[in-house]
Design a protein around this motif. Structure first.
Motif, mmCIF file in Angstrom:
data_model
loop_
_atom_site.group_PDB
_atom_site.id
_atom_site.type_symbol
_atom_site.label_atom_id
_atom_site.label_comp_id
_atom_site.label_asym_id
_atom_site.label_seq_id
_atom_site.Cartn_x
_atom_site.Cartn_y
_atom_site.Cartn_z
ATOM 1 N N ARG A 65 -5.102 3.874 4.844
ATOM 2 C CA ARG A 65 -4.488 5.164 5.172
ATOM 3 C C ARG A 65 -5.420 6.010 6.032
ATOM 4 N NH1 ARG A 65 -0.200 7.556 2.601
ATOM 5 N NH2 ARG A 65 0.968 6.292 1.109
ATOM 6 N N THR A 66 -6.691 6.015 5.684
ATOM 7 C CA THR A 66 -7.664 6.807 6.438
ATOM 8 C C THR A 66 -7.822 6.258 7.848
ATOM 9 O OG1 THR A 66 -8.857 7.315 4.394
ATOM 10 C CG2 THR A 66 -10.029 7.671 6.471
ATOM 11 N N TRP A 107 -13.753 3.211 -2.404
ATOM 12 C CA TRP A 107 -12.374 3.500 -2.002
ATOM 13 C C TRP A 107 -11.475 2.302 -2.293
ATOM 14 C CZ3 TRP A 107 -12.009 6.416 3.332
ATOM 15 C CH2 TRP A 107 -12.653 7.652 3.203
ATOM 16 N N SER A 108 -10.227 2.587 -2.644
ATOM 17 C CA SER A 108 -9.248 1.516 -2.813
ATOM 18 C C SER A 108 -8.864 0.995 -1.429
ATOM 19 C CB SER A 108 -8.015 2.045 -3.538
ATOM 20 O OG SER A 108 -7.323 2.978 -2.721
ATOM 21 N N SER A 148 -6.002 0.664 -0.225
ATOM 22 C CA SER A 148 -4.949 1.521 0.298
ATOM 23 C C SER A 148 -5.526 2.771 0.956
ATOM 24 C CB SER A 148 -3.997 1.918 -0.828
ATOM 25 O OG SER A 148 -2.951 2.739 -0.340
ATOM 26 N N LYS A 149 -6.546 3.377 0.322
ATOM 27 C CA LYS A 149 -7.151 4.583 0.877
ATOM 28 C C LYS A 149 -7.875 4.280 2.182
ATOM 29 C CE LYS A 149 -10.139 8.502 -0.235
ATOM 30 N NZ LYS A 149 -10.978 9.161 -1.270
ATOM 31 N N VAL A 150 -8.530 3.123 2.237
ATOM 32 C CA VAL A 150 -9.220 2.726 3.466
ATOM 33 C C VAL A 150 -8.228 2.611 4.613
ATOM 34 C CG1 VAL A 150 -10.493 0.860 4.590
ATOM 35 C CG2 VAL A 150 -11.099 1.542 2.267
ATOM 36 N N HIS A 178 -17.272 2.270 2.613
ATOM 37 C CA HIS A 178 -16.799 2.960 1.416
ATOM 38 C C HIS A 178 -16.500 1.931 0.320
ATOM 39 C CE1 HIS A 178 -16.579 7.027 3.045
ATOM 40 N NE2 HIS A 178 -16.073 6.507 4.150
ATOM 41 N N SER A 219 0.834 -1.206 0.000
ATOM 42 C CA SER A 219 0.000 0.000 0.000
ATOM 43 C C SER A 219 0.865 1.250 0.000
ATOM 44 C CB SER A 219 -0.921 0.009 1.232
ATOM 45 O OG SER A 219 -1.597 1.245 1.358
ATOM 46 N N TYR A 220 1.746 1.347 0.979
ATOM 47 C CA TYR A 220 2.651 2.494 1.044
ATOM 48 C C TYR A 220 3.853 2.127 1.897
ATOM 49 C CZ TYR A 220 0.430 3.259 5.600
ATOM 50 O OH TYR A 220 -0.038 3.106 6.871
#
Length: 258
Positions: free
Chosen positions: A150-151, A143-144, A146-148, A140, A16-17
């Motif tokens: 990160r949030t 949402w990807s 990764s975004k889930v 969501h 993801s990151y």
């Protein structure tokens, strides 16, 4: 949730990151029924966190095995005193293993005074392989993964802000001496402005300075006002290394004493 985590394999996760502290991996794990609705599940793990948990599990395993050896020796010595019982052994093992108590198969024959350990079972292996994996539930759909993730993990920054309001550096939330609505609004406005000021200060300061260090530096600041030629002159006194770093980062050298 636990079944989804246990069924996951690391090969199914995607990066993801990455930060200086390690890499975060994610995986979409379908949906689950909760109440009357269905919710999306996203699994994630951080490699550094996962490694720390596994290392802690290994330490716990070694400690439990050392305890078993100690209890065996104590049973074999059969010295005077209260004899070791099955309940006593279980109590000692639970202290060491905690929630992982069921991962060790053992038995105690009270007549033969024999403590036998079959070993670590499949439950231990599952816990070890899935160490550090989190299940995040979200609505969501667009949402990807990764975004889930990160949030979700970004909530720590929000929580730190709430924590800061309890020990505010500029305007404390408590004690709330004001009661009237317009005074409460004014007080909360000042708290919000104070938090903005704090966040601005943090952005100017090195990352390795903790909240405690910043507060200590602020507490040491003592403004002195002097009048020279009918003009107020603002200077700071009692400057030490902590306060000096704060002032230099904010480019407030003009207020330093000569």
């Amino acid at each position: 949730m636990r079944k989804r985590i246990e069924a996951a394999t690391l090969d199914e996760f995607q990066l993801s990151y990455e930060t200086e502290h390690g890499k975060c991996h994610v995986k979409d794990s379908g949906k689950v029924e909760i109440g009357e609705g269905k919710w999306r599940i996203v699994l994630s793990y951080h490699d550094a966190t996962r490694k720390k948990i596994q290392e802690k599990m290994e330490e716990t395993r070694d400690e439990a095995e050392d305890l078993v050896d100690y209890l065996r020796e104590k049973i074999e010595r059969r010295r005077r005193g209260r004899p070791i019982t099955k309940d006593g052994i279980e109590k000692e093992l639970r202290k060491v293993l905690g929630k992982g108590y069921g991962c060790l198969d053992w038995s105690f024959d009270s007549e033969e005074r024999s403590l036998e350990v079959e070993g670590w079972n499949e439950e231990w292996d599952r816990f070890y392989e899935t160490a550090g994996i989190h299940a995040i539930i979200t609505d969501h759909e667009d949402w990807s993964p990764s975004k889930v993730v990160r949030t979700y993990f970004g909530r720590t920054e929000i929580e730190s802000i709430f924590h800061l309001t309890k020990k505010a550096l500029v305007v404390p939330v408590e004690p709330p001496y004001v009661k009237e609505d317009h005074l409460v609004r004014a007080h909360l406005f000042l708290v919000f402005v104070g938090l903005l000021c704090y966040q601005y200060l943090r952005s100017k300061l090195p990352n390795d300075i903790s909240e405690k260090d910043v507060k200590t530096a602020f507490d040491k600041l003592d403004m002195t006002v002097a009048i020279e030629e009918d003009t107020p002159q603002f200077k700071l006194s009692n400057i030490d290394n902590d306060a000096l770093l704060l002032l230099e980062s904010l480019e407030l050298g003009e207020f330093l004493p000569e």
